[in-house]
Write a protein that holds these residues in place. Structure first.
Motif, PDB file in Angstrom:
ATOM      1  N   LEU A  33     -10.704  -1.466  14.787  1.00  0.00           N
ATOM      2  CA  LEU A  33      -9.913  -2.425  15.556  1.00  0.00           C
ATOM      3  C   LEU A  33      -9.043  -3.278  14.642  1.00  0.00           C
ATOM      4  O   LEU A  33      -7.877  -3.566  14.960  1.00  0.00           O
ATOM      5  CB  LEU A  33     -10.842  -3.310  16.387  1.00  0.00           C
ATOM      6  CG  LEU A  33     -10.172  -4.188  17.443  1.00  0.00           C
ATOM      7  CD1 LEU A  33      -9.339  -3.356  18.412  1.00  0.00           C
ATOM      8  CD2 LEU A  33     -11.227  -4.982  18.206  1.00  0.00           C
ATOM      9  N   ARG A  34      -9.552  -3.664  13.499  1.00  0.00           N
ATOM     10  CA  ARG A  34      -8.751  -4.460  12.571  1.00  0.00           C
ATOM     11  C   ARG A  34      -7.609  -3.637  11.974  1.00  0.00           C
ATOM     12  O   ARG A  34      -6.508  -4.146  11.778  1.00  0.00           O
ATOM     13  CB  ARG A  34      -9.653  -5.050  11.494  1.00  0.00           C
ATOM     14  CG  ARG A  34     -10.412  -6.256  12.041  1.00  0.00           C
ATOM     15  CD  ARG A  34     -11.774  -6.451  11.389  1.00  0.00           C
ATOM     16  NE  ARG A  34     -12.435  -7.596  11.977  1.00  0.00           N
ATOM     17  CZ  ARG A  34     -13.106  -7.573  13.137  1.00  0.00           C
ATOM     18  NH1 ARG A  34     -13.168  -6.456  13.847  1.00  0.00           N
ATOM     19  NH2 ARG A  34     -13.681  -8.648  13.619  1.00  0.00           N
ATOM     20  N   TYR A  35      -7.871  -2.382  11.712  1.00  0.00           N
ATOM     21  CA  TYR A  35      -6.804  -1.480  11.254  1.00  0.00           C
ATOM     22  C   TYR A  35      -5.695  -1.408  12.303  1.00  0.00           C
ATOM     23  O   TYR A  35      -4.502  -1.536  11.979  1.00  0.00           O
ATOM     24  CB  TYR A  35      -7.406  -0.099  11.005  1.00  0.00           C
ATOM     25  CG  TYR A  35      -6.398   1.017  10.838  1.00  0.00           C
ATOM     26  CD1 TYR A  35      -5.549   1.071   9.732  1.00  0.00           C
ATOM     27  CD2 TYR A  35      -6.310   2.037  11.792  1.00  0.00           C
ATOM     28  CE1 TYR A  35      -4.638   2.105   9.578  1.00  0.00           C
ATOM     29  CE2 TYR A  35      -5.405   3.071  11.635  1.00  0.00           C
ATOM     30  CZ  TYR A  35      -4.567   3.104  10.538  1.00  0.00           C
ATOM     31  OH  TYR A  35      -3.669   4.126  10.387  1.00  0.00           O
ATOM     32  N   LEU A  36      -6.067  -1.223  13.537  1.00  0.00           N
ATOM     33  CA  LEU A  36      -5.069  -1.098  14.602  1.00  0.00           C
ATOM     34  C   LEU A  36      -4.343  -2.417  14.841  1.00  0.00           C
ATOM     35  O   LEU A  36      -3.153  -2.419  15.177  1.00  0.00           O
ATOM     36  CB  LEU A  36      -5.745  -0.615  15.891  1.00  0.00           C
ATOM     37  CG  LEU A  36      -6.238   0.837  15.856  1.00  0.00           C
ATOM     38  CD1 LEU A  36      -7.085   1.154  17.079  1.00  0.00           C
ATOM     39  CD2 LEU A  36      -5.062   1.794  15.752  1.00  0.00           C
ATOM     40  N   ARG A  37      -4.999  -3.531  14.651  1.00  0.00           N
ATOM     41  CA  ARG A  37      -4.329  -4.817  14.820  1.00  0.00           C
ATOM     42  C   ARG A  37      -3.237  -5.017  13.771  1.00  0.00           C
ATOM     43  O   ARG A  37      -2.202  -5.610  14.047  1.00  0.00           O
ATOM     44  CB  ARG A  37      -5.348  -5.964  14.750  1.00  0.00           C
ATOM     45  CG  ARG A  37      -6.143  -6.143  16.031  1.00  0.00           C
ATOM     46  CD  ARG A  37      -7.185  -7.216  15.895  1.00  0.00           C
ATOM     47  NE  ARG A  37      -7.877  -7.442  17.161  1.00  0.00           N
ATOM     48  CZ  ARG A  37      -9.036  -8.073  17.271  1.00  0.00           C
ATOM     49  NH1 ARG A  37      -9.639  -8.534  16.166  1.00  0.00           N
ATOM     50  NH2 ARG A  37      -9.597  -8.257  18.443  1.00  0.00           N
ATOM     51  N   VAL A  38      -3.485  -4.524  12.578  1.00  0.00           N
ATOM     52  CA  VAL A  38      -2.490  -4.660  11.522  1.00  0.00           C
ATOM     53  C   VAL A  38      -1.281  -3.775  11.780  1.00  0.00           C
ATOM     54  O   VAL A  38      -0.137  -4.195  11.600  1.00  0.00           O
ATOM     55  CB  VAL A  38      -3.106  -4.336  10.141  1.00  0.00           C
ATOM     56  CG1 VAL A  38      -2.022  -4.185   9.080  1.00  0.00           C
ATOM     57  CG2 VAL A  38      -4.087  -5.440   9.728  1.00  0.00           C
ATOM     58  N   ILE A  39      -1.502  -2.531  12.217  1.00  0.00           N
ATOM     59  CA  ILE A  39      -0.379  -1.602  12.338  1.00  0.00           C
ATOM     60  C   ILE A  39       0.171  -1.477  13.755  1.00  0.00           C
ATOM     61  O   ILE A  39       1.239  -0.900  13.947  1.00  0.00           O
ATOM     62  CB  ILE A  39      -0.749  -0.203  11.806  1.00  0.00           C
ATOM     63  CG1 ILE A  39      -1.788   0.486  12.690  1.00  0.00           C
ATOM     64  CG2 ILE A  39      -1.223  -0.287  10.366  1.00  0.00           C
ATOM     65  CD1 ILE A  39      -2.027   1.942  12.306  1.00  0.00           C
TER      66      ILE A  39
END
Length: 211
Positions: A33-39
């Protein structure tokens, strides 16, 4: 050497045991989820759901160890982001939400150690989203997802050497930003620079910084 506990967990999840799949989800989802929030910014939640639906449908065909499973999930997630960007016709790279926290994950051994330590703060996580898109994505995959260089290279379609350079440059840039911010808050002078003379305020001006 394969982890027998993960192999048993994967086998149970593939057999349809909900508790086993829930354990796999809990281990990977926070970093995903944090990966997707960044990109992908505000689309992160929807893309995470689409990613897990894809994983559920293909779980019985997956073969590999724990590292391979994490790499597979993030590969699926990136594919979903690419499709979403194509559909939306835009390329968002927004900072993390203010309440985002860094989940526990292995740290890369080949990046700047001091920058990695600074990345353990919530403020540094927000700064990741302000880096160039390629550097931000690679740093999240390495530092937050805990993927190795070869896995990241396959996911982003780059050579391992390119991934190492981008990760190092991004971490160094974050390190410099954070050191600069810390210096501005404490009045510290960056290494190699001389302190600026403090200007004397005009006569009669009290309690105001004239610099």
């Amino acid at each position: 050497m394969p982890d027998p506990s993960f192999a048993a967990l994967l086998q149970a999840a593939q057999a349809g045991e909900e508790d086993a799949f829930a354990t796999l989800w809990r281990d990977v989802h926070p970093a995903l989820l944090r990966y997707l929030r960044v990109i992908a910014g505000d689309a992160a939640e929807d893309l995470a759901s689409e990613t897990w639906l894809h994983v559920i449908r293909g779980l019985d065909r997956f073969r590999g160890d724990e590292a391979g499973f994490r790499g597979w999930v993030f590969t699926v997630a990136r594919s979903k982001v690419v499709d979403w960007r194509r559909y939306e016709g835009r390329r968002p790279a927004q900072p993390l939400a203010h309440d985002a926290e860094l989940p526990a994950a292995p740290h890369p051994a080949d990046a700047a150690d001091d920058a990695i330590e600074l990345l353990e703060t919530r403020e540094a996580l927000r700064l990741i989203g302000q880096l160039p898109a390629e550097q931000a994505e690679i740093i999240v995959l390495r530092v937050i997802a805990g993927l190795d260089v070869d896995q990241v290279a396959r996911i982003v379609g780059k050579r391992p050497g390119t991934v190492r350079v981008a990760c190092h440059r991004g971490l160094r840039r974050l390190h410099d930003i954070l050191i600069s911010r810390a210096g501005s808050l404490t009045g510290a002078v960056p290494q190699g620079e001389s302190p600026r003379p403090r200007e004397i305020p005009p006569f009669g001006v009290v309690g105001r910084d004239a610099t």
